[in-house]
Design a protein around this motif. Structure first.
Motif, PDB file in Angstrom:
ATOM      1  N   ALA A  86      -2.510  10.759  37.955  1.00  0.00           N
ATOM      2  CA  ALA A  86      -1.843  11.129  36.697  1.00  0.00           C
ATOM      3  C   ALA A  86      -0.328  11.162  36.829  1.00  0.00           C
ATOM      4  O   ALA A  86       0.389  10.745  35.911  1.00  0.00           O
ATOM      5  N   GLN A  89       0.908   7.713  36.636  1.00  0.00           N
ATOM      6  CA  GLN A  89       0.782   7.223  35.258  1.00  0.00           C
ATOM      7  C   GLN A  89       1.915   7.754  34.378  1.00  0.00           C
ATOM      8  O   GLN A  89       2.467   7.025  33.553  1.00  0.00           O
ATOM      9  N   ALA A 116      -2.295   9.502  31.388  1.00  0.00           N
ATOM     10  CA  ALA A 116      -1.939  10.733  32.108  1.00  0.00           C
ATOM     11  C   ALA A 116      -2.323  11.968  31.301  1.00  0.00           C
ATOM     12  O   ALA A 116      -2.810  12.962  31.855  1.00  0.00           O
ATOM     13  N   ARG A 119      -5.788  13.145  31.591  1.00  0.00           N
ATOM     14  CA  ARG A 119      -6.050  13.801  32.872  1.00  0.00           C
ATOM     15  C   ARG A 119      -5.371  15.161  32.959  1.00  0.00           C
ATOM     16  O   ARG A 119      -5.277  15.745  34.040  1.00  0.00           O
ATOM     17  N   HIS A 121      -2.134  16.051  32.134  1.00  0.00           N
ATOM     18  CA  HIS A 121      -0.718  16.102  32.488  1.00  0.00           C
ATOM     19  C   HIS A 121       0.086  16.613  31.285  1.00  0.00           C
ATOM     20  O   HIS A 121       0.226  15.941  30.275  1.00  0.00           O
TER      21      HIS A 121
END
Length: 361
Positions: A86, A89, A116, A119, A121
């Motif tokens: 992440a 990304q 990202a 996930r 972030h």
């Protein structure tokens, strides 16, 4: 207008991630021995380490132990990002958003911010909200901006202020535009553009040759601009599609069914509900099911006596499926002049027709 926050500070923020790693490249980096860190990270990257690729990107991006090379940095970040890291990304998104190492590309920034953000972030979630809010280089989408600001709010107070500043308006229902799709044997990652308040993702394993049915299907509801799942199984022949759902739940617009081999046409799905206590009903339903399967429908026979069913009838959940419901009715015998057809909002999946045989006499 720039949409990103902390474009260079965010890159420096990689350091805690790298120093927490147990690799020898991270040890050298922590000791500020950048030449050794590069040598060891190159070895680790050749072995497939996404963290090492991230570290090599940071060295090139900040010019640690070498001349600064943002083009090389982006190449390393992209390799780590493709492996699902992440932080990498997010860095790729930052660089595309700012035009660092490549010409500015807002669509690529949106893609990598979303990957990202899915996930977890937080900064990617916030920056994605900013990108959707301003619409600089991508279609403006205030609904998605509000969603991603809300996702970032628990850890980023600035996102809360953005969330309450957005007023949402009704949007025209259109099928999602898929911008990224990775549907494999162990997980799904999909990214789309839509202004619908709710999106439905369907993944179905079609029956093998000689089989009459399969219950192996995955359905998920998403409110953002993508979906990420792991630890699930799909066969090589799995098909999938994404549908925008109207705010009142009465209709939908879908992408075509897709598979690794390309688009897979399906006439629709049908559920026959039969009362197991009525002799011969299930056998009759299976005869009709066989005929409909030959015409391309995916048919499931469900054994369930439903006391609320007063009459033999067909139901559908979405306005777009009335035509299919009428077609199914033409296949079946009627208890009277016609088979009654009813819309039950929220009662089916998109494209699904339910035939309630359980009250048929």
């Amino acid at each position: 207008m720039r949409h990103f926050t902390l474009p260079l500070a965010a890159l420096v923020a990689l350091c805690p991630l790298l120093t927490r790693a147990q690799g020898t490249g991270a040890d050298a980096f922590e000791n500020r021995d950048f030449i050794t860190a590069q040598e060891r990270w190159l070895e680790e990257a050749r072995e497939g380490s996404a963290e090492a690729m991230l570290g090599l990107g940071l060295l090139a991006d900040r010019g640690y132990g070498q001349g600064r090379d943002q083009d090389m940095a982006l190449d390393w970040y992209l390799q780590a990002a493709t492996l699902g890291l992440a932080e990498a990304q997010f860095n790729v998104a930052i660089m595309y958003d700012a035009g660092l190492g490549r010409p500015r590309d807002a669509q690529q920034a949106q893609l990598w911010y979303t990957r990202a953000a899915l996930r977890g972030h937080t900064r990617a979630q916030y920056n994605l909200g900013l990108l959707f809010e301003t619409g600089d280089g991508i279609p403006q989408n205030l609904r998605q901006a509000a969603y991603w600001f809300a996702e970032a709010t628990p850890e980023l107070p600035a996102a809360a202020e953005k969330t309450i500043s957005i007023e949402l308006a009704p949007d025209l229902l259109t099928a999602p535009a898929i911008t990224f799709a990775e549907v494999g044997s162990t997980g799904i990652e999909l990214i789309w553009n839509t202004s619908a308040p709710e999106v439905l993702v369907e993944v179905a394993n079609l029956p093998e040759l000689g089989e009459t049915d399969t219950d192996d299907e995955y359905v998920a509801v998403a409110n953002g601009s993508g979906l990420l799942t792991v630890d699930m199984f799909q066969s090589d022949g799995a098909v999938w599609r994404v549908s925008s759902i109207a705010a009142d739940g009465s209709d939908y617009m879908s992408t075509d069914w897709q598979s690794s081999a390309g688009e897979v046409p399906q006439a629709g799905r049908i559920t026959f509900v039969v009362d197991p206590d009525i002799s011969g009903m299930e056998a009759a339903a299976n005869i009709f099911a066989s005929q409909l399967r030959d015409d391309g429908f995916r048919v499931h026979v469900e054994r369930d006596a439903r006391p609320e069913a007063e009459n033999y009838y067909i139901s559908y959940g979405f306005a777009s499926d009335l035509e299919t419901a009428s077609k199914i009715a033409s296949y079946l015998p009627a208890a009277g002049p016609v088979v009654p057809i009813k819309q039950v909002v929220g009662g089916t999946l998109p494209g699904e027709i339910v035939v309630h045989f359980n009250a048929y006499r």
